[in-house]
Design a protein around this motif. Structure first.
Motif, PDB file in Angstrom:
ATOM      1  N   SER A 158      33.478 -53.599  -7.368  1.00  0.00           N
ATOM      2  CA  SER A 158      34.558 -53.550  -6.390  1.00  0.00           C
ATOM      3  C   SER A 158      34.806 -54.920  -5.760  1.00  0.00           C
ATOM      4  O   SER A 158      35.936 -55.245  -5.382  1.00  0.00           O
TER       5      SER A 158
ATOM      6  N   GLN B 172      38.327 -56.679  -5.909  1.00  0.00           N
ATOM      7  CA  GLN B 172      38.973 -57.105  -4.666  1.00  0.00           C
ATOM      8  C   GLN B 172      39.468 -58.544  -4.791  1.00  0.00           C
ATOM      9  O   GLN B 172      40.577 -58.878  -4.357  1.00  0.00           O
ATOM     10  N   GLN B 173      38.654 -59.387  -5.407  1.00  0.00           N
ATOM     11  CA  GLN B 173      39.028 -60.791  -5.573  1.00  0.00           C
ATOM     12  C   GLN B 173      40.191 -60.955  -6.550  1.00  0.00           C
ATOM     13  O   GLN B 173      41.054 -61.814  -6.369  1.00  0.00           O
TER      14      GLN B 173
ATOM     15  N   PHE C  44      34.797 -49.471  -1.908  1.00  0.00           N
ATOM     16  CA  PHE C  44      36.016 -49.051  -2.579  1.00  0.00           C
ATOM     17  C   PHE C  44      36.456 -47.711  -2.016  1.00  0.00           C
ATOM     18  O   PHE C  44      35.687 -47.031  -1.321  1.00  0.00           O
TER      19      PHE C  44
ATOM     20  N   THR D 142      44.829 -52.459  -4.157  1.00  0.00           N
ATOM     21  CA  THR D 142      43.921 -52.369  -3.021  1.00  0.00           C
ATOM     22  C   THR D 142      44.609 -51.642  -1.869  1.00  0.00           C
ATOM     23  O   THR D 142      45.841 -51.512  -1.828  1.00  0.00           O
TER      24      THR D 142
ATOM     25  N   SER E  22      44.388 -51.658   2.362  1.00  0.00           N
ATOM     26  CA  SER E  22      43.844 -52.366   3.522  1.00  0.00           C
ATOM     27  C   SER E  22      43.488 -51.389   4.636  1.00  0.00           C
ATOM     28  O   SER E  22      44.289 -50.527   5.011  1.00  0.00           O
TER      29      SER E  22
ATOM     30  N   TYR F 262      39.997 -55.086   5.809  1.00  0.00           N
ATOM     31  CA  TYR F 262      39.252 -55.083   4.541  1.00  0.00           C
ATOM     32  C   TYR F 262      40.129 -54.482   3.451  1.00  0.00           C
ATOM     33  O   TYR F 262      40.710 -53.407   3.620  1.00  0.00           O
ATOM     34  N   ALA F 263      40.229 -55.176   2.335  1.00  0.00           N
ATOM     35  CA  ALA F 263      41.030 -54.699   1.198  1.00  0.00           C
ATOM     36  C   ALA F 263      40.135 -53.875   0.269  1.00  0.00           C
ATOM     37  O   ALA F 263      39.373 -54.424  -0.528  1.00  0.00           O
ATOM     38  N   TYR F 264      40.209 -52.568   0.390  1.00  0.00           N
ATOM     39  CA  TYR F 264      39.450 -51.673  -0.484  1.00  0.00           C
ATOM     40  C   TYR F 264      40.133 -51.594  -1.850  1.00  0.00           C
ATOM     41  O   TYR F 264      41.306 -51.200  -1.921  1.00  0.00           O
ATOM     42  N   PRO F 265      39.435 -51.912  -2.946  1.00  0.00           N
ATOM     43  CA  PRO F 265      39.993 -51.564  -4.256  1.00  0.00           C
ATOM     44  C   PRO F 265      40.187 -50.045  -4.318  1.00  0.00           C
ATOM     45  O   PRO F 265      39.312 -49.279  -3.921  1.00  0.00           O
TER      46      PRO F 265
END
Length: 202
Positions: free
Chosen positions: A35, A39-40, A94, A122, A124, A132-135
């Motif tokens: 994850s 995310q990256q 995630f 993602t 947010s 936080y950007a959750y996949p």
């Protein structure tokens, strides 16, 4: 002692083969991506087929689907989040969403869960004041593992082997048309007790 050897050897063959078995709904070929890396990569990871697992942070049912927020952990040979993983072994967070209602009183915080599905960008969410950007995974399988039960042994007992057991339930398909928590994959233990010592000679 020789009379126990065939039983122990047979148990070893069966359980060692079984302990590496992945439950049928979780089997398949998946992209090896965490994850954190998803995310990256952002939208670059969208479309990847993944099998991810970890501990539930929270479960949020919506009008059409339920979303599971998960702290990702490495998976073992059965595709279950590894027991006793330290904080350093977390692989990010995630969110996995699946159509239907899943009860937050069953899918509770801290429970082990494994999902399979497709990454779709993602989502947010706030963690404290941090965005936080959750996949996001569009899940086709949501697999809730049974709670781990500690096993205590008395004197003279040892536990060289363990294996899986398909527990009783209402079949593998969950009550909402997907893999749910009914009929889970239950780890059990085979306990072998050594024979008593021979009586003393007079």
């Amino acid at each position: 002692m020789s009379m126990y050897k065939p039983l122990i050897l047979a148990t070893a063959v069966v359980t060692l083969a079984a302990c590496a078995t992945v439950p049928q709904p979780l089997q398949g070929t998946y992209t090896q991506v965490t994850s954190v890396s998803a995310q990256q990569e952002g939208n670059g990871a969208s479309g990847a087929q993944v099998r991810w697992g970890g501990q539930i942070i929270k479960t949020e049912p919506g009008p059409q689907e339920t979303c599971f927020y998960v702290l990702q952990r490495p998976l073992d040979d059965q595709a279950r989040p590894k027991e006793g993983s330290s904080d350093s072994e977390t692989q990010g967070r995630f969110v996995a969403c699946r159509a239907g209602f899943y009860d937050p009183e069953v899918f509770t915080r801290g429970r082990d869960i494994t999902v399979t599905g497709v990454i779709q960008g993602t989502k947010s969410e706030k963690i404290g004041e941090y965005d936080y950007a959750y996949p996001r995974v569009e899940a086709n399988v949501v697999y809730l593992w049974p709670k781990r039960v500690p096993v205590n042994y008395g004197p003279g007992w040892y536990d060289p082997y363990w294996g899986p057991y398909w527990g009783p339930g209402f079949g593998p398909w969950g009550p909402w048309g997907g893999w749910g928590y009914w009929g889970g994959y239950y780890p059990t233990r085979v306990i072998v007790r050594p024979p008593p010592p021979p009586p003393p000679h007079h």
